[in-house]
Design an enzyme around this catalytic site. Structure first.
Site, PDB file in Angstrom:
ATOM      1  N   VAL A  14       0.834  -1.211   0.000  1.00  0.00           N
ATOM      2  CA  VAL A  14       0.000   0.000   0.000  1.00  0.00           C
ATOM      3  C   VAL A  14       0.872   1.266   0.000  1.00  0.00           C
ATOM      4  O   VAL A  14       0.580   2.239  -0.703  1.00  0.00           O
ATOM      5  CB  VAL A  14      -0.983   0.004   1.189  1.00  0.00           C
ATOM      6  N   ALA A  33      -6.981  19.438  -4.539  1.00  0.00           N
ATOM      7  CA  ALA A  33      -6.712  19.797  -3.134  1.00  0.00           C
ATOM      8  C   ALA A  33      -6.557  21.313  -2.955  1.00  0.00           C
ATOM      9  O   ALA A  33      -6.680  21.818  -1.848  1.00  0.00           O
ATOM     10  CB  ALA A  33      -5.459  19.074  -2.654  1.00  0.00           C
ATOM     11  N   LYS A 103      -7.017  -1.185   9.665  1.00  0.00           N
ATOM     12  CA  LYS A 103      -8.344  -1.496  10.242  1.00  0.00           C
ATOM     13  C   LYS A 103      -8.241  -2.090  11.628  1.00  0.00           C
ATOM     14  O   LYS A 103      -9.086  -1.838  12.490  1.00  0.00           O
ATOM     15  CB  LYS A 103      -9.129  -2.433   9.322  1.00  0.00           C
ATOM     16  N   VAL A 130     -11.254   0.072   5.213  1.00  0.00           N
ATOM     17  CA  VAL A 130     -12.396  -0.801   4.899  1.00  0.00           C
ATOM     18  C   VAL A 130     -12.604  -0.881   3.395  1.00  0.00           C
ATOM     19  O   VAL A 130     -12.722   0.146   2.719  1.00  0.00           O
ATOM     20  CB  VAL A 130     -13.700  -0.277   5.557  1.00  0.00           C
ATOM     21  N   LYS A 203     -13.210  -4.627   9.967  1.00  0.00           N
ATOM     22  CA  LYS A 203     -13.841  -3.679   9.037  1.00  0.00           C
ATOM     23  C   LYS A 203     -15.326  -3.484   9.381  1.00  0.00           C
ATOM     24  O   LYS A 203     -15.849  -2.375   9.325  1.00  0.00           O
ATOM     25  CB  LYS A 203     -13.682  -4.194   7.606  1.00  0.00           C
ATOM     26  N   GLY A 300      -5.135  -4.630  -2.647  1.00  0.00           N
ATOM     27  CA  GLY A 300      -4.210  -4.454  -3.766  1.00  0.00           C
ATOM     28  C   GLY A 300      -3.537  -3.101  -3.698  1.00  0.00           C
ATOM     29  O   GLY A 300      -3.978  -2.191  -3.006  1.00  0.00           O
TER      30      GLY A 300
HETATM   31  N1  HSE Z   1      -6.270  -8.802   3.650  1.00  0.00           N
HETATM   32  C1  HSE Z   1      -7.222  -7.830   3.276  1.00  0.00           C
HETATM   33  C2  HSE Z   1      -8.194  -8.440   2.272  1.00  0.00           C
HETATM   34  C3  HSE Z   1      -6.517  -6.644   2.677  1.00  0.00           C
HETATM   35  O1  HSE Z   1      -7.891  -9.487   1.716  1.00  0.00           O
HETATM   36  O2  HSE Z   1      -9.254  -7.889   2.063  1.00  0.00           O
HETATM   37  C4  HSE Z   1      -7.385  -5.433   2.515  1.00  0.00           C
HETATM   38  O3  HSE Z   1      -7.858  -4.983   3.756  1.00  0.00           O
END
Ligand code: HSE
Length: 434
Positions: A14, A33, A103, A130, A203, A300
């Site tokens: 990320v 922005a 999360k 989330v 989440k 991703g």
């Molecule tokens: N491990 C989490 C998923 C990553 O597969 O949704 C995203 O929060």
């Protein structure tokens, strides 16, 4: 105007995606922005081959970022509860705004973190925590602010959905698909968080808080994973017109709030039943709007970065606003949060799929029906697979009407005491989502 300075803690999947998106779309982002957004420093122990950081200063110590007086926004992407919590609290103490995709941190320590953030007048933004790239927090917190939310239900773990989809469509093994999800960077550092529903419960806890205006209460969420699902149940569900999905459900009832993650049969013709692979989807039902559905990539590199960067833009726009007039962290004003209780799973209500492995004798079905009717459980459909009689045993599959879980627990215990029933009764919850 001077550019806003961002420090990125963690350059994994990320973090790398966030750096790349901020760099690639810098001009477009600045137009939105109202000023430039610049990565002033990155903390990472390992370079990311998918990310050319050029001349951006790099440190190995994440605390250099929160102590860097130049930095306005700390982007926390290291994950975990412990160091991440220290880092975020230190950032807040130092008067910095925080954007996080974490999360677990928000679901478990969010109440404390938001209280500290309010004291200091800073924002903690967590859209990426989330459903990856889907702006579902913004949708509920702002877009649906006129509604009384009745319920929400979501496929909110991409790894789990990817596993279920590949198993169903390609007959691949659980372990094989999980390994691929790890290689693609979807899975959590500890993949049991994905398959046991802990990640989805984190989440769901967050979504429920912003939907119903309740404090975060992860410890009260009911969690059941997908590892024990069998191909037989997937196929019987299909034959009955359902798909099995790993669903997070939060529902407001008069007695309290249901907060539960478990495998769930959903009618196969619902849009959400056809959400496959790593994609996520969240249905939200409000009294004014009715049912709405939010769909997109749930994990991703760049999908998650999309949400992180949107938060960075939001924080940038809000930098000069009065802290008391900002969108509250949990959508409702902190002094207006409700103490409506979270219900234990035994008090939650659902329909049920039961698979009973019974001896192929006359009268077995009558005994099953009696046990259910004595407990006020109405049978919606029943299927007995005579063609599958093996060793004198036949699977009896039935779907009930909605009933409080305690009654199904009692019925299952009684069924398992019957001489003609062998093995444990398989129980999977069913939601019509209408
Ligand atoms: N491990 C989490 C998923 C990553 O597969 O949704 C995203 O929060």
């Amino acid at each position: 105007m001077k550019p806003v300075k961002v420090g990125i803690c963690g350059l994994g999947t990320v973090g790398g995606g966030t750096f790349n998106v901020l760099k690639r779309n810098a001009e477009e982002i600045a137009r939105r922005a109202g000023r430039g957004i610049e990565v002033a420093q990155i903390a990472t122990r390992h370079p990311n081959s998918k990310c050319d950081t050029g001349s951006t200063p790099i440190t190995v110590d994440i605390f250099d970022i929160v102590n860097n007086p130049e930095i306005d926004i700390v982007v926390e992407l290291i994950g975990g509860y412990t160091v991440a919590k220290q880092l975020v609290l230190k950032a807040i103490e130092n008067g910095k705004h925080v954007v996080t995709a974490n999360k677990a941190l928000i679901a478990v320590h969010g109440n404390e973190i938001f209280a500290k953030a309010r004291e200091k007048g800073v924002i903690v933004a967590f859209e990426a925590s989330v459903a990856g790239g889907i702006p579902v927090i913004k949708a509920i917190r702002e877009g649906l602010a006129g509604n009384r939310i009745n319920w929400l239900a979501g496929i909110i773990n991409g790894t789990g959905n990817f596993i279920l989809t590949e198993m169903r469509e390609k007959g691949r093994t659980f372990e094989d698909v999980l390994k691929e999800a790890q290689e693609l960077g979807y899975a959590e550092a500890d993949p049991t968080f994905d398959v046991e529903g802990i990640d989805a419960a984190h989440k769901l806890t967050i979504l429920a808080s912003i939907a119903f205006g309740i404090p975060l209460q992860f410890d009260k969420a009911y969690t059941e994973g997908i590892a024990r699902l069998t191909t037989a149940d997937v196929n019987y569900a299909e034959a009955l017109g359902y798909r099995i999905k790993h669903l997070g459900v939060a529902r407001r009832t008069e007695a309290g709030i249901e907060l539960r993650v478990h495998p769930t049969l959903i009618p196969a013709d619902r849009l959400i039943a056809n959400v496959n692979g790593v994609m996520n989807a969240v249905m939200v039902n409000g009294d004014a709007v009715g049912s709405t559905l939010y769909y997109g990539a749930g994990a991703g590199m760049e999908p998650t970065a999309s949400a992180v960067v949107a938060d960075v833009v939001d924080v940038t726009r809000a930098l000069t606003t009065d802290p008391n007039n900002r969108v509250p962290h949990l959508a409702f004003q902190p002094d207006s949060l409700s103490d409506h209780p979270i219900l234990p799973i035994t008090a939650c209500e659902s329909a049920y799929y039961l698979r009973i492995q019974a001896k192929d004798h006359p009268g077995v079905l009558a005994q099953v029906a009696t046990i259910l009717s004595e407990r006020g459980i109405n049978i919606e459909s029943i299927m007995q697979k005579e063609a599958e009689v093996q060793d004198g045993l036949v699977p009896v599959i039935l779907v009930t009407h909605r009933v409080v879980e305690q009654r199904i627990d009692d019925a299952i215990a009684a069924l398992e005491r019957l001489d003609d029933v062998v093995d444990k009764v398989v129980r999977i919850r069913v939601e019509q989502l209408n």
